[in-house]
Design a protein around this motif. Structure first.
Motif, PDB file in Angstrom:
ATOM      1  N   UNK A 189       1.094  -1.078   0.005  1.00  9.22           N
ATOM      2  CA  UNK A 189       0.183   0.028   0.064  1.00  9.22           C
ATOM      3  C   UNK A 189       0.904   1.142  -0.119  1.00  9.22           C
ATOM      4  N   UNK A 190       0.911   2.042  -0.922  1.00  5.23           N
ATOM      5  CA  UNK A 190       1.553   3.180  -1.262  1.00  5.23           C
ATOM      6  C   UNK A 190       0.963   4.462  -1.204  1.00  5.23           C
ATOM      7  N   UNK A 191       1.402   5.438  -0.378  1.00  5.02           N
ATOM      8  CA  UNK A 191       1.052   6.773  -0.307  1.00  5.02           C
ATOM      9  C   UNK A 191       1.826   7.693  -0.857  1.00  5.02           C
ATOM     10  N   UNK A 192       1.401   8.687  -1.946  1.00  5.95           N
ATOM     11  CA  UNK A 192       2.346   9.468  -2.549  1.00  5.95           C
ATOM     12  C   UNK A 192       2.389  10.880  -1.621  1.00  5.95           C
ATOM     13  N   UNK A 193       3.179  11.662  -1.960  1.00  5.94           N
ATOM     14  CA  UNK A 193       3.261  12.975  -1.069  1.00  5.94           C
ATOM     15  C   UNK A 193       1.929  13.851  -1.556  1.00  5.94           C
ATOM     16  N   UNK A 238      -3.213   7.096  -3.243  1.00  9.09           N
ATOM     17  CA  UNK A 238      -2.938   5.728  -2.675  1.00  9.09           C
ATOM     18  C   UNK A 238      -3.124   4.758  -3.416  1.00  9.09           C
ATOM     19  N   UNK A 239      -2.133   3.812  -3.582  1.00  9.59           N
ATOM     20  CA  UNK A 239      -2.091   2.707  -4.414  1.00  9.59           C
ATOM     21  C   UNK A 239      -2.348   1.422  -3.711  1.00  9.59           C
ATOM     22  N   UNK A 240      -2.790   0.355  -4.111  1.00 12.60           N
ATOM     23  CA  UNK A 240      -2.624  -0.933  -3.378  1.00 12.60           C
ATOM     24  C   UNK A 240      -2.603  -1.930  -4.434  1.00 12.60           C
ATOM     25  N   UNK A 241      -1.556  -2.704  -4.587  1.00 16.17           N
ATOM     26  CA  UNK A 241      -1.172  -3.716  -5.556  1.00 16.17           C
ATOM     27  C   UNK A 241       0.059  -4.711  -5.374  1.00 16.17           C
ATOM     28  N   UNK A 242       0.274  -5.465  -6.118  1.00  9.82           N
ATOM     29  CA  UNK A 242       1.250  -6.632  -6.005  1.00  9.82           C
ATOM     30  C   UNK A 242       2.667  -5.724  -6.485  1.00  9.82           C
ATOM     31  N   UNK A 243       3.658  -5.758  -5.903  1.00  2.21           N
ATOM     32  CA  UNK A 243       4.684  -5.089  -6.413  1.00  2.21           C
ATOM     33  C   UNK A 243       5.411  -6.157  -7.446  1.00  2.21           C
ATOM     34  N   UNK A 244       5.652  -5.455  -8.652  1.00  3.59           N
ATOM     35  CA  UNK A 244       6.071  -6.342  -9.643  1.00  3.59           C
ATOM     36  C   UNK A 244       7.560  -5.896 -10.009  1.00  3.59           C
ATOM     37  N   UNK A 245       7.872  -4.799 -10.279  1.00  2.00           N
ATOM     38  CA  UNK A 245       9.243  -4.525 -10.791  1.00  2.00           C
ATOM     39  C   UNK A 245       9.803  -3.260  -9.782  1.00  2.00           C
ATOM     40  N   UNK A 246      10.936  -3.464  -9.499  1.00  2.32           N
ATOM     41  CA  UNK A 246      11.817  -2.160  -8.772  1.00  2.32           C
ATOM     42  C   UNK A 246      13.012  -1.695  -9.541  1.00  2.32           C
ATOM     43  N   UNK A 303     -13.782  -4.287 -13.532  1.00  2.00           N
ATOM     44  CA  UNK A 303     -12.463  -4.163 -12.773  1.00  2.00           C
ATOM     45  C   UNK A 303     -11.493  -4.424 -13.713  1.00  2.00           C
ATOM     46  N   UNK A 304     -10.386  -3.855 -13.911  1.00  2.00           N
ATOM     47  CA  UNK A 304      -9.464  -4.215 -14.909  1.00  2.00           C
ATOM     48  C   UNK A 304      -8.092  -3.942 -13.985  1.00  2.00           C
ATOM     49  N   UNK A 305      -7.081  -4.917 -14.625  1.00  2.00           N
ATOM     50  CA  UNK A 305      -5.878  -4.801 -13.909  1.00  2.00           C
ATOM     51  C   UNK A 305      -4.808  -4.069 -14.413  1.00  2.00           C
ATOM     52  N   UNK A 306      -4.251  -3.162 -14.044  1.00  2.00           N
ATOM     53  CA  UNK A 306      -3.208  -2.121 -14.747  1.00  2.00           C
ATOM     54  C   UNK A 306      -2.014  -1.981 -13.930  1.00  2.00           C
ATOM     55  N   UNK A 307      -1.008  -1.918 -14.679  1.00  2.00           N
ATOM     56  CA  UNK A 307       0.507  -1.653 -14.044  1.00  2.00           C
ATOM     57  C   UNK A 307       0.639  -0.081 -13.869  1.00  2.00           C
ATOM     58  N   UNK A 308       0.825   0.182 -12.470  1.00  2.00           N
ATOM     59  CA  UNK A 308       1.073   1.756 -12.198  1.00  2.00           C
ATOM     60  C   UNK A 308       2.486   2.049 -11.866  1.00  2.00           C
ATOM     61  N   UNK A 309       3.172   2.972 -12.409  1.00  2.00           N
ATOM     62  CA  UNK A 309       4.786   3.043 -12.149  1.00  2.00           C
ATOM     63  C   UNK A 309       4.632   4.518 -11.129  1.00  2.00           C
ATOM     64  N   UNK A 310       5.223   4.075 -10.005  1.00  2.00           N
ATOM     65  CA  UNK A 310       5.225   5.162  -9.174  1.00  2.00           C
ATOM     66  C   UNK A 310       6.914   5.662  -8.907  1.00  2.00           C
ATOM     67  N   UNK A 311       7.244   6.917  -9.067  1.00  2.00           N
ATOM     68  CA  UNK A 311       8.573   7.299  -8.873  1.00  2.00           C
ATOM     69  C   UNK A 311       8.897   7.150  -7.268  1.00  2.00           C
ATOM     70  N   UNK A 312      10.328   6.771  -6.879  1.00  2.00           N
ATOM     71  CA  UNK A 312      10.578   6.946  -5.546  1.00  2.00           C
ATOM     72  C   UNK A 312      10.531   8.118  -4.986  1.00  2.00           C
ATOM     73  N   UNK A 360       5.319   3.637   2.034  1.00  2.00           N
ATOM     74  CA  UNK A 360       5.057   2.173   1.528  1.00  2.00           C
ATOM     75  C   UNK A 360       4.881   1.196   2.540  1.00  2.00           C
ATOM     76  N   UNK A 361       3.847   0.238   2.759  1.00  2.00           N
ATOM     77  CA  UNK A 361       3.725  -0.691   3.929  1.00  2.00           C
ATOM     78  C   UNK A 361       3.376  -1.828   3.035  1.00  2.00           C
ATOM     79  N   UNK A 362       3.859  -3.212   3.694  1.00  2.00           N
ATOM     80  CA  UNK A 362       3.558  -4.288   2.883  1.00  2.00           C
ATOM     81  C   UNK A 362       2.195  -4.916   3.683  1.00  2.00           C
ATOM     82  N   UNK A 363       1.335  -5.313   2.709  1.00  2.00           N
ATOM     83  CA  UNK A 363       0.177  -5.835   3.577  1.00  2.00           C
ATOM     84  C   UNK A 363       0.095  -7.197   3.377  1.00  2.00           C
TER      85      UNK A 363
END
Length: 156
Positions: free
Chosen positions: A98-102, A106-114, A135-144, A150-153
């Protein structure tokens, strides 16, 4: 004192082969209580926590920066503590974040790529298509740089 503990542990990790892939995540001091959170790329074990604790106890007993009565807790950060370092993200590929941006998104999903500059989460998005929601599955890119927390759920 927090800086001193971090510096001591980094030196300890550099000289002990078993701890070569370990790193300090956080050190929290409140009055006579010291909490030390350590992680390892190969995973933390009870034995590693125990050795780190004994290493720190020797310093705390001899120098007494917290006095002669103190509480020391050494552990891995656990899933309730936010991710702070790139290597923690790498270690958690495949897990749900679960990722919160500045900006407050908020985004919640499986971490695919780092990657060096960003992470990619596979998220489920609800959208209106005609008269129904899909409901669709999408990849969301979030800049560090955009990540506030970010918290592991854990899924049961």
């Amino acid at each position: 004192m927090v800086g001193k503990i971090t510096e001591m542990l980094e030196g300890f990790f550099a000289t002990e082969a078993e701890f070569g892939d370990c790193f300090v995540v956080d050190v929290v001091q409140t009055n006579t209580r010291l909490e030390v959170y350590v992680d390892c790329d190969s995973g933390m074990t009870f034995g590693k926590c125990q050795r780190i604790s004994r290493f720190l106890e020797a310093y705390l007993d001899e120098e007494q920066p917290l006095g002669d009565q103190y509480t020391l807790n050494v552990s891995s950060p656990g899933v309730d503590r936010p991710l702070k370092f790139f290597r923690q993200y790498v270690k958690n590929i495949g897990r749900t974040l679960e990722v919160t941006t500045h900006e407050g998104d908020q985004f919640k999903g499986q971490l695919k790529t780092v990657e060096e500059a960003f992470v990619v989460l596979e998220t489920k998005v609800r959208r209106q298509e005609g008269k129904r929601k899909v409901t669709a599955v999408e990849d969301v890119e979030i800049a560090f740089a955009a990540i506030k927390k970010s918290v592991v759920k854990i899924s049961f």
